[in-house]
Motif scaffolding. Structure first.
Motif, PDB file in Angstrom:
ATOM      1  N   ALA A   1      45.753  48.032  38.884  1.00 49.90           N
ATOM      2  CA  ALA A   1      44.963  47.100  39.690  1.00 49.90           C
ATOM      3  C   ALA A   1      43.844  46.563  38.814  1.00 49.90           C
ATOM      4  CB  ALA A   1      44.388  47.811  40.904  1.00 49.90           C
ATOM      5  N   LYS A   2      43.488  45.300  39.009  1.00 46.31           N
ATOM      6  CA  LYS A   2      42.408  44.683  38.236  1.00 46.31           C
ATOM      7  C   LYS A   2      41.211  44.439  39.144  1.00 46.31           C
ATOM      8  CE  LYS A   2      45.209  42.307  34.808  1.00 46.31           C
ATOM      9  NZ  LYS A   2      45.619  40.989  34.313  1.00 46.31           N
TER      10      LYS A   2
ATOM     11  N   LEU B   1      28.840  40.806  45.016  1.00 44.15           N
ATOM     12  CA  LEU B   1      27.968  40.079  44.087  1.00 44.15           C
ATOM     13  C   LEU B   1      28.409  38.631  43.949  1.00 44.15           C
ATOM     14  CD1 LEU B   1      27.876  42.941  41.499  1.00 44.15           C
ATOM     15  CD2 LEU B   1      25.953  42.217  42.899  1.00 44.15           C
ATOM     16  N   SER B   2      29.679  38.359  44.217  1.00 46.48           N
ATOM     17  CA  SER B   2      30.212  36.997  44.204  1.00 46.48           C
ATOM     18  C   SER B   2      31.492  37.010  45.026  1.00 46.48           C
ATOM     19  CB  SER B   2      30.486  36.530  42.771  1.00 46.48           C
ATOM     20  OG  SER B   2      31.623  37.183  42.255  1.00 46.48           O
ATOM     21  N   LYS B   3      32.278  35.943  44.924  1.00 45.61           N
ATOM     22  CA  LYS B   3      33.517  35.863  45.700  1.00 45.61           C
ATOM     23  C   LYS B   3      34.484  36.993  45.352  1.00 45.61           C
ATOM     24  CE  LYS B   3      37.395  32.769  46.568  1.00 45.61           C
ATOM     25  NZ  LYS B   3      38.005  31.482  46.219  1.00 45.61           N
ATOM     26  N   THR B   4      34.565  37.356  44.075  1.00 52.70           N
ATOM     27  CA  THR B   4      35.526  38.375  43.643  1.00 52.70           C
ATOM     28  C   THR B   4      34.888  39.681  43.171  1.00 52.70           C
ATOM     29  OG1 THR B   4      35.533  37.421  41.430  1.00 52.70           O
ATOM     30  CG2 THR B   4      37.258  36.684  42.955  1.00 52.70           C
ATOM     31  N   LYS B   5      33.591  39.681  42.858  1.00 55.97           N
ATOM     32  CA  LYS B   5      32.956  40.882  42.295  1.00 55.97           C
ATOM     33  C   LYS B   5      32.414  41.808  43.371  1.00 55.97           C
ATOM     34  CE  LYS B   5      30.028  39.173  39.206  1.00 55.97           C
ATOM     35  NZ  LYS B   5      29.035  39.196  38.107  1.00 55.97           N
TER      36      LYS B   5
ATOM     37  N   VAL C   1      38.358  44.736  34.709  1.00 63.53           N
ATOM     38  CA  VAL C   1      38.721  46.115  34.378  1.00 63.53           C
ATOM     39  C   VAL C   1      40.063  46.432  35.012  1.00 63.53           C
ATOM     40  CG1 VAL C   1      38.029  48.526  34.557  1.00 63.53           C
ATOM     41  CG2 VAL C   1      36.290  46.756  34.337  1.00 63.53           C
ATOM     42  N   GLN C   2      40.988  46.935  34.186  1.00 59.94           N
ATOM     43  CA  GLN C   2      42.299  47.348  34.693  1.00 59.94           C
ATOM     44  C   GLN C   2      42.302  48.852  34.907  1.00 59.94           C
ATOM     45  OE1 GLN C   2      46.143  45.560  33.377  1.00 59.94           O
ATOM     46  NE2 GLN C   2      46.379  47.538  32.398  1.00 59.94           N
ATOM     47  N   VAL C   3      42.567  49.256  36.147  1.00 63.81           N
ATOM     48  CA  VAL C   3      42.587  50.671  36.508  1.00 63.81           C
ATOM     49  C   VAL C   3      44.041  51.068  36.734  1.00 63.81           C
ATOM     50  CG1 VAL C   3      41.872  52.361  38.226  1.00 63.81           C
ATOM     51  CG2 VAL C   3      40.309  50.534  37.543  1.00 63.81           C
ATOM     52  N   GLU C   4      44.432  52.168  36.117  1.00 57.62           N
ATOM     53  CA  GLU C   4      45.816  52.631  36.203  1.00 57.62           C
ATOM     54  C   GLU C   4      45.860  53.974  36.911  1.00 57.62           C
ATOM     55  OE1 GLU C   4      48.355  53.811  32.635  1.00 57.62           O
ATOM     56  OE2 GLU C   4      48.702  51.659  32.824  1.00 57.62           O
TER      57      GLU C   4
ATOM     58  N   VAL D   1      40.027  44.351  30.134  1.00 63.02           N
ATOM     59  CA  VAL D   1      41.080  43.466  29.637  1.00 63.02           C
ATOM     60  C   VAL D   1      40.570  42.052  29.404  1.00 63.02           C
ATOM     61  CG1 VAL D   1      43.018  44.779  30.569  1.00 63.02           C
ATOM     62  CG2 VAL D   1      41.904  43.087  32.009  1.00 63.02           C
ATOM     63  N   SER D   2      39.380  41.714  29.924  1.00 62.99           N
ATOM     64  CA  SER D   2      38.807  40.386  29.696  1.00 62.99           C
ATOM     65  C   SER D   2      37.293  40.446  29.813  1.00 62.99           C
ATOM     66  CB  SER D   2      39.358  39.389  30.717  1.00 62.99           C
ATOM     67  OG  SER D   2      38.659  38.168  30.636  1.00 62.99           O
ATOM     68  N   ASN D   3      36.609  39.735  28.897  1.00 59.00           N
ATOM     69  CA  ASN D   3      35.147  39.628  28.984  1.00 59.00           C
ATOM     70  C   ASN D   3      34.707  38.184  28.725  1.00 59.00           C
ATOM     71  OD1 ASN D   3      35.622  39.483  26.256  1.00 59.00           O
ATOM     72  ND2 ASN D   3      33.956  40.831  25.675  1.00 59.00           N
ATOM     73  N   LYS D   4      35.553  37.234  29.078  1.00 62.27           N
ATOM     74  CA  LYS D   4      35.283  35.829  28.784  1.00 62.27           C
ATOM     75  C   LYS D   4      34.239  35.201  29.697  1.00 62.27           C
ATOM     76  CE  LYS D   4      39.805  34.952  26.784  1.00 62.27           C
ATOM     77  NZ  LYS D   4      39.355  34.897  25.407  1.00 62.27           N
ATOM     78  N   MET D   5      33.963  35.843  30.842  1.00 64.09           N
ATOM     79  CA  MET D   5      32.974  35.294  31.766  1.00 64.09           C
ATOM     80  C   MET D   5      31.585  35.810  31.423  1.00 64.09           C
ATOM     81  SD  MET D   5      35.220  35.829  35.210  1.00 64.09           S
ATOM     82  CE  MET D   5      36.072  37.268  34.625  1.00 64.09           C
TER      83      MET D   5
END
Length: 85
Positions: free
Chosen positions: A44-45, A69-73, A25-28, A15-19
Motif C-alpha cells: 500500500a502507498k 493535512l491535504s486531500k491525500t496526506k 511511502v510504500q508499506v509491505e 518510493v517518491s520525494n518529488k513533491m
C-alpha cells in the motif's frame, strides 16, 4: 479532557520525494492465503508529510497517523530508520 487513542504507526520505504514537503511511502505486509496457506505480499502507498524535506528515495521510515493535512496526506514521517546508500 478526553484521552486520545494510540496513533497507528507503519514502517515502509520511500518510493517518491518529488513533491514539496511530501513523500510517498510504500508499506509491505505479509498475508496468509485462506485456501493455500501461502504468504502473499500486499503493498500500500501512503502520502506522508516530511516537514524538513530530508527524506530520499530508498530510505526506510516510520510514519504516524495524523489529522488530514491535504486531500491525500493523512500521515507524517515520524523518524528515519535507515538511510539509503
Amino acid at each position: 479532557m478526553k484521552k486520545r487513542g494510540m496513533k497507528r504507526q507503519l514502517t515502509g520505504t520511500i518510493v517518491s520525494n518529488k513533491m514539496d514537503k511530501t513523500v510517498v511511502v510504500q508499506v509491505e505486509r505479509l498475508v496468509k492465503h485462506r485456501l493455500y496457506q501461502k504468504y502473499i505480499r500486499r503493498r500500500a502507498k501512503f502520502a506522508a508529510h516530511d516537514e524538513a524535506n530530508v527524506c530520499q528515495v530508498g530510505d526506510k521510515v516510520m510514519i504516524t497517523e495524523s489529522r488530514p493535512l491535504s486531500k491525500t496526506k493523512r500521515w507524517r514521517v515520524s523518524q528515519i530508520l535507515e538511510k539509503a546508500v
